[in-house]
Design a protein around this motif. Structure first.
Motif, PDB file in Angstrom:
ATOM      1  N   ALA A  87      25.661   6.641  -3.060  1.00 41.66           N
ATOM      2  CA  ALA A  87      25.289   7.251  -4.177  1.00 41.66           C
ATOM      3  C   ALA A  87      26.360   8.151  -4.862  1.00 41.66           C
TER       4      ALA A  87
ATOM      5  N   ALA B 257      22.203   8.264  -8.759  1.00 40.17           N
ATOM      6  CA  ALA B 257      21.484   8.544  -7.648  1.00 40.17           C
ATOM      7  C   ALA B 257      21.805   9.711  -6.804  1.00 40.17           C
TER       8      ALA B 257
ATOM      9  N   HIS C 114      19.612  12.772  -5.871  1.00 41.17           N
ATOM     10  CA  HIS C 114      18.426  12.703  -6.280  1.00 41.17           C
ATOM     11  C   HIS C 114      17.616  11.553  -5.242  1.00 41.17           C
ATOM     12  N   PHE C 115      17.780  12.031  -3.788  1.00 43.40           N
ATOM     13  CA  PHE C 115      17.304  11.060  -2.766  1.00 43.40           C
ATOM     14  C   PHE C 115      15.826  10.698  -2.945  1.00 43.40           C
ATOM     15  N   THR C 116      15.482   9.551  -3.018  1.00 44.16           N
ATOM     16  CA  THR C 116      13.934   9.171  -3.098  1.00 44.16           C
ATOM     17  C   THR C 116      13.282   8.529  -1.731  1.00 44.16           C
ATOM     18  N   ASP C 117      14.229   7.665  -1.016  1.00 48.85           N
ATOM     19  CA  ASP C 117      13.825   7.086   0.226  1.00 48.85           C
ATOM     20  C   ASP C 117      15.011   6.077   0.598  1.00 48.85           C
TER      21      ASP C 117
ATOM     22  N   GLY D 121      15.865   3.454  -1.824  1.00 48.75           N
ATOM     23  CA  GLY D 121      16.646   3.868  -2.714  1.00 48.75           C
ATOM     24  C   GLY D 121      17.977   3.701  -2.440  1.00 48.75           C
ATOM     25  N   VAL D 122      18.511   4.209  -1.022  1.00 48.97           N
ATOM     26  CA  VAL D 122      19.707   3.943  -0.817  1.00 48.97           C
ATOM     27  C   VAL D 122      20.353   2.444  -0.773  1.00 48.97           C
TER      28      VAL D 122
ATOM     29  N   ASP E 200      19.250   0.035  -2.350  1.00 48.05           N
ATOM     30  CA  ASP E 200      19.309  -0.340  -3.875  1.00 48.05           C
ATOM     31  C   ASP E 200      20.689   0.238  -4.769  1.00 48.05           C
ATOM     32  N   ALA E 201      20.925   1.523  -4.391  1.00 43.14           N
ATOM     33  CA  ALA E 201      22.283   2.156  -4.796  1.00 43.14           C
ATOM     34  C   ALA E 201      23.574   1.200  -4.200  1.00 43.14           C
TER      35      ALA E 201
ATOM     36  N   GLY F 119      10.092   9.016   0.575  1.00 40.24           N
ATOM     37  CA  GLY F 119      10.984  10.008   1.027  1.00 40.24           C
ATOM     38  C   GLY F 119      10.400  11.356   1.516  1.00 40.24           C
TER      39      GLY F 119
END
Length: 339
Positions: A84, A89, A92-95, A98-99, A101-102, A180
């Protein structure tokens, strides 16, 4: 009149960041030493037919496993930061998806590897947590609950195990669910419930009728008491920041730490005075061979537990405190979800 000076832009709301930080700390504690792990280990030891003869190996397994898990968690934190940092990202942690994907945007191979590790961890977590819950159901409702038994011998146990796995999968598949925030709130709840489970565990570990020569030594009771007190301080901080959103978290933590130290000193003095006046706990003296061959008596032969008035009052206060903190945690999670 001269030109107006531009107003400095606010960097954010530090109070909200501090409150989110408290929630994150409790969640980290809850996911590292979750209450279900205490029950799982106890039930798993019984399920594996482990006797005191192998207690050294069990302790080594626990220590090595803890080190491996903590090292893996630290590696995941560093990987998430690498994924991130310098991107949209960041912050702006989502779940966990998301990590992944980043990370995949930096290197597709690393993203795929992280997703595979995530899938493996999810399968292990779902199997272990639901198994611990099924063990607990079996204990409470006096059902046959053991992986050594066939399906026909423990239908209710395997049915509850399968049903819990399906429920967990259904929650993850809910469209638009804030996974998340759900994960963080659940782990924070585990951190809040940990003191209660630890208190009961500490009482059991000092019951000579239950553990005989394996009761806790004094130094281990001191360490456990300090850990429980710190957990209560963290949950108290979470409660205060929920009731008073503008409270200074740093000052509050310092005050609670001072109260914690004072309470521990007072408790130590009180226990020392009580020990002088009251009966001393008698640990049965046994040879090493007798200690390894010792077994807890059947539950039907154990004497009913008799709590003193002080212990009963303390347990009642602890229950009320934990119920209130759990409700306030729900309030905080709703607030953070709507912000």
């Amino acid at each position: 009149m001269g030109p107006r000076r531009p107003r400095p832009r606010r960097a954010g709301r530090p109070g909200r960041r501090h409150q989110r930080g408290v929630l994150l700390i409790i969640a980290v504690v809850g996911t590292t030493v979750a209450p279900w792990q205490l029950f799982f280990q106890q039930s798993n030891v019984i399920d594996k037919r482990i006797t005191p003869r192998f207690i050294g190996y069990e302790r080594a397994d626990t220590v090595i496993g803890s080190l491996v898990v903590v090292a893996g968690a630290a590696a995941l934190v560093m990987i998430a930061d690498f994924a991130a940092r310098g991107t949209a990202a960041h912050g702006h942690f989502t779940d966990a998806a998301g990590v992944a994907d980043a990370l995949g945007r930096r290197d597709p191979v690393l993203g795929v590897m992280f997703a595979i590790v995530l899938l493996d961890a999810s399968i292990i977590g779902a199997a272990a947590v639901t198994l611990a819950t099924s063990y607990a159901f079996g204990d409470v409702f006096n059902l046959r609950h053991s992986l050594h038994r066939r399906f026909g011998e423990a239908k209710r146990f395997y049915a509850s195990y399968s049903l819990l796995v399906l429920i967990a999968a259904a929650v993850v598949l809910i469209p638009g669910a804030p996974l998340g925030l759900i994960t963080e709130a659940v782990q924070a709840l585990a951190g809040l419930l940990l003191p209660s489970a630890s208190v009961f565990l500490l009482l059991l570990c000092n019951d000579t009728e239950v553990l005989g020569p394996w009761v806790n030594p004094r130094w281990l009771n001191v360490v456990a008491t300090v850990i429980i007190a710190v957990l209560l301080m963290l949950s108290g901080t979470l409660m205060a920041t929920t009731l008073f959103p503008r409270v200074n978290v740093t000052r509050l933590t310092i005050w609670l730490a001072a109260v914690l130290v004072t309470g521990l000193i007072a408790t130590a003095v009180g226990l020392r005075l009580t020990r002088r006046r009251g009966p001393v706990r008698e640990v049965p003296a046994m040879s090493p061979a007798e200690k390894l061959a010792w077994r807890m008596p059947p539950l039907a032969l154990l004497q009913p537990v008799r709590w003193s008035a002080g212990t009963r009052l303390g347990m009642t206060a602890l229950r009320g405190y934990l119920i209130l903190s759990a409700l306030l945690l729900l309030v905080k999670a709703v607030r953070l979800g709507g912000s």
